[in-house]
Motif scaffolding. Structure first.
Motif, PDB file in Angstrom:
ATOM      1  N   THR A  28       0.776  -0.904   0.083  1.00  0.00           N
ATOM      2  CA  THR A  28      -0.041  -0.001  -0.053  1.00  0.00           C
ATOM      3  C   THR A  28       0.986   1.286   0.022  1.00  0.00           C
ATOM      4  OG1 THR A  28      -0.220  -0.144   2.278  1.00  0.00           O
ATOM      5  CG2 THR A  28      -1.960  -1.258   0.981  1.00  0.00           C
ATOM      6  N   PRO A  29       1.701   1.450  -0.923  1.00  0.00           N
ATOM      7  CA  PRO A  29       2.441   2.659  -1.138  1.00  0.00           C
ATOM      8  C   PRO A  29       1.618   3.917  -1.185  1.00  0.00           C
ATOM      9  CG  PRO A  29       2.733   1.221  -3.334  1.00  0.00           C
ATOM     10  CD  PRO A  29       1.986   0.631  -2.219  1.00  0.00           C
ATOM     11  N   GLU A  30       2.429   4.667  -0.403  1.00  0.00           N
ATOM     12  CA  GLU A  30       1.775   6.201  -0.669  1.00  0.00           C
ATOM     13  C   GLU A  30       2.835   7.321  -1.047  1.00  0.00           C
ATOM     14  OE1 GLU A  30      -0.078   7.124   3.142  1.00  0.00           O
ATOM     15  OE2 GLU A  30      -1.190   5.452   3.164  1.00  0.00           O
ATOM     16  N   VAL A  31       2.609   8.168  -2.058  1.00  0.00           N
ATOM     17  CA  VAL A  31       3.302   8.921  -2.450  1.00  0.00           C
ATOM     18  C   VAL A  31       3.071  10.264  -2.143  1.00  0.00           C
ATOM     19  CG1 VAL A  31       4.281  10.025  -4.851  1.00  0.00           C
ATOM     20  CG2 VAL A  31       3.912   7.579  -4.534  1.00  0.00           C
ATOM     21  N   SER A  32       4.098  11.343  -1.896  1.00  0.00           N
ATOM     22  CA  SER A  32       4.019  12.701  -1.433  1.00  0.00           C
ATOM     23  C   SER A  32       5.102  13.171  -2.360  1.00  0.00           C
ATOM     24  CB  SER A  32       3.885  12.960  -0.009  1.00  0.00           C
ATOM     25  OG  SER A  32       5.124  12.301   0.494  1.00  0.00           O
ATOM     26  N   GLY A  33       5.037  14.628  -2.390  1.00  0.00           N
ATOM     27  CA  GLY A  33       6.080  15.298  -2.992  1.00  0.00           C
ATOM     28  C   GLY A  33       5.700  16.833  -2.985  1.00  0.00           C
ATOM     29  N   ARG A  34       6.692  17.616  -3.832  1.00  0.00           N
ATOM     30  CA  ARG A  34       6.687  19.069  -3.751  1.00  0.00           C
ATOM     31  C   ARG A  34       7.616  19.676  -4.727  1.00  0.00           C
ATOM     32  NH1 ARG A  34       8.399  22.964   1.443  1.00  0.00           N
ATOM     33  NH2 ARG A  34       8.499  24.970   0.204  1.00  0.00           N
ATOM     34  N   VAL A  35       6.925  20.270  -5.689  1.00  0.00           N
ATOM     35  CA  VAL A  35       7.679  20.809  -6.831  1.00  0.00           C
ATOM     36  C   VAL A  35       8.278  22.098  -6.382  1.00  0.00           C
ATOM     37  CG1 VAL A  35       7.606  21.922  -8.956  1.00  0.00           C
ATOM     38  CG2 VAL A  35       6.078  19.763  -8.623  1.00  0.00           C
ATOM     39  N   LEU A  36       9.482  22.407  -6.373  1.00  0.00           N
ATOM     40  CA  LEU A  36      10.300  23.493  -5.879  1.00  0.00           C
ATOM     41  C   LEU A  36      10.146  24.560  -6.823  1.00  0.00           C
ATOM     42  CD1 LEU A  36      13.183  21.476  -3.936  1.00  0.00           C
ATOM     43  CD2 LEU A  36      11.087  22.690  -2.869  1.00  0.00           C
ATOM     44  N   THR A  37      10.505  24.091  -8.093  1.00  0.00           N
ATOM     45  CA  THR A  37      10.680  25.064  -9.126  1.00  0.00           C
ATOM     46  C   THR A  37      10.196  24.261 -10.347  1.00  0.00           C
ATOM     47  OG1 THR A  37      13.006  24.552  -9.937  1.00  0.00           O
ATOM     48  CG2 THR A  37      12.769  26.219  -8.132  1.00  0.00           C
ATOM     49  N   GLU A  38       9.547  25.220 -11.265  1.00  0.00           N
ATOM     50  CA  GLU A  38       8.947  24.645 -12.756  1.00  0.00           C
ATOM     51  C   GLU A  38       9.339  25.798 -13.749  1.00  0.00           C
ATOM     52  OE1 GLU A  38       4.819  23.258 -14.761  1.00  0.00           O
ATOM     53  OE2 GLU A  38       5.104  23.381 -12.537  1.00  0.00           O
ATOM     54  N   SER A  39       9.867  25.464 -14.642  1.00  0.00           N
ATOM     55  CA  SER A  39      10.456  26.287 -15.817  1.00  0.00           C
ATOM     56  C   SER A  39       9.064  27.198 -16.320  1.00  0.00           C
ATOM     57  CB  SER A  39      11.130  25.710 -16.975  1.00  0.00           C
ATOM     58  OG  SER A  39      10.258  24.921 -17.489  1.00  0.00           O
ATOM     59  N   ALA A  40       9.193  28.293 -16.868  1.00  0.00           N
ATOM     60  CA  ALA A  40       7.802  28.850 -17.695  1.00  0.00           C
ATOM     61  C   ALA A  40       7.104  27.902 -18.719  1.00  0.00           C
ATOM     62  CB  ALA A  40       8.401  30.220 -18.204  1.00  0.00           C
ATOM     63  N   ASP A  41       7.865  27.097 -19.244  1.00  0.00           N
ATOM     64  CA  ASP A  41       6.963  26.484 -20.375  1.00  0.00           C
ATOM     65  C   ASP A  41       6.659  25.022 -19.607  1.00  0.00           C
ATOM     66  OD1 ASP A  41       9.450  24.823 -20.163  1.00  0.00           O
ATOM     67  OD2 ASP A  41       9.953  25.092 -22.138  1.00  0.00           O
ATOM     68  N   GLY A  42       7.122  24.578 -18.602  1.00  0.00           N
ATOM     69  CA  GLY A  42       6.466  23.387 -17.676  1.00  0.00           C
ATOM     70  C   GLY A  42       7.432  22.279 -17.992  1.00  0.00           C
ATOM     71  N   ARG A  43       8.523  22.454 -18.699  1.00  0.00           N
ATOM     72  CA  ARG A  43       9.381  21.358 -19.112  1.00  0.00           C
ATOM     73  C   ARG A  43      10.722  20.936 -18.277  1.00  0.00           C
ATOM     74  NH1 ARG A  43       9.135  19.448 -24.269  1.00  0.00           N
ATOM     75  NH2 ARG A  43      11.313  18.909 -24.296  1.00  0.00           N
ATOM     76  N   GLN A  44      10.801  21.782 -17.323  1.00  0.00           N
ATOM     77  CA  GLN A  44      12.010  21.645 -16.457  1.00  0.00           C
ATOM     78  C   GLN A  44      11.194  21.582 -15.040  1.00  0.00           C
ATOM     79  OE1 GLN A  44      15.165  20.701 -17.279  1.00  0.00           O
ATOM     80  NE2 GLN A  44      14.404  21.001 -19.533  1.00  0.00           N
ATOM     81  N   LEU A  45      11.477  20.415 -14.346  1.00  0.00           N
ATOM     82  CA  LEU A  45      10.865  20.574 -12.875  1.00  0.00           C
ATOM     83  C   LEU A  45      11.924  20.043 -11.996  1.00  0.00           C
ATOM     84  CD1 LEU A  45       7.828  18.373 -13.748  1.00  0.00           C
ATOM     85  CD2 LEU A  45       7.577  20.733 -13.264  1.00  0.00           C
TER      86      LEU A  45
END
Length: 114
Positions: A28-45
């Motif tokens: 029963t794996p559970e995932v969590s996360g947090r995006v710290l930065t994202e490029s203006a075009d959404g292609r770099q996370l």
């Protein structure tokens, strides 16, 4: 543009990011996360990702990650099997089909290119 910053990753608060049930092989794996930065075009996370013990499948993006805590085995279809733990850096290629066996809750910092 996000200003420069520093963050203590082990103590960072994360948000739940539920898995697609079709990805869960066992446990029963559970995932969590947090995006710290994202490029203006959404292609770099860049961010933090955590998963509790279990087995899951995924199709990867182009990613480099560093494990901060926990242990996992990452089997890449038609490729190597990676054994990762604290301090290990991994590189996954876009389209890699993977099976993650999480032995101990794993937290990693990542950089993804889409």
């Amino acid at each position: 543009m996000t200003p420069s910053f520093a963050l203590h990753i082990p103590a960072a608060e994360l948000e739940p990011d539920p898995l697609d049930p079709a990805q869960i092989v066992s446990g029963t794996p559970e995932v969590s996360g947090r995006v710290l930065t994202e490029s203006a075009d959404g292609r770099q996370l860049r961010g933090i990702w955590q998963i509790t013990p279990g087995v899951v499948t995924d199709v990867e993006a182009d990613e480099m990650f560093v494990v901060l805590s926990g242990r996992a085995t990452v089997e890449i279809e038609d490729g190597p099997t990676l054994h990762v733990g604290p301090g290990d850096c991994g590189v996954l290629r876009a389209g890699d089909r993977t099976t993650w066996t999480i032995h101990e809750t794993l937290r990693k910092a990542y950089a993804i290119s889409l």
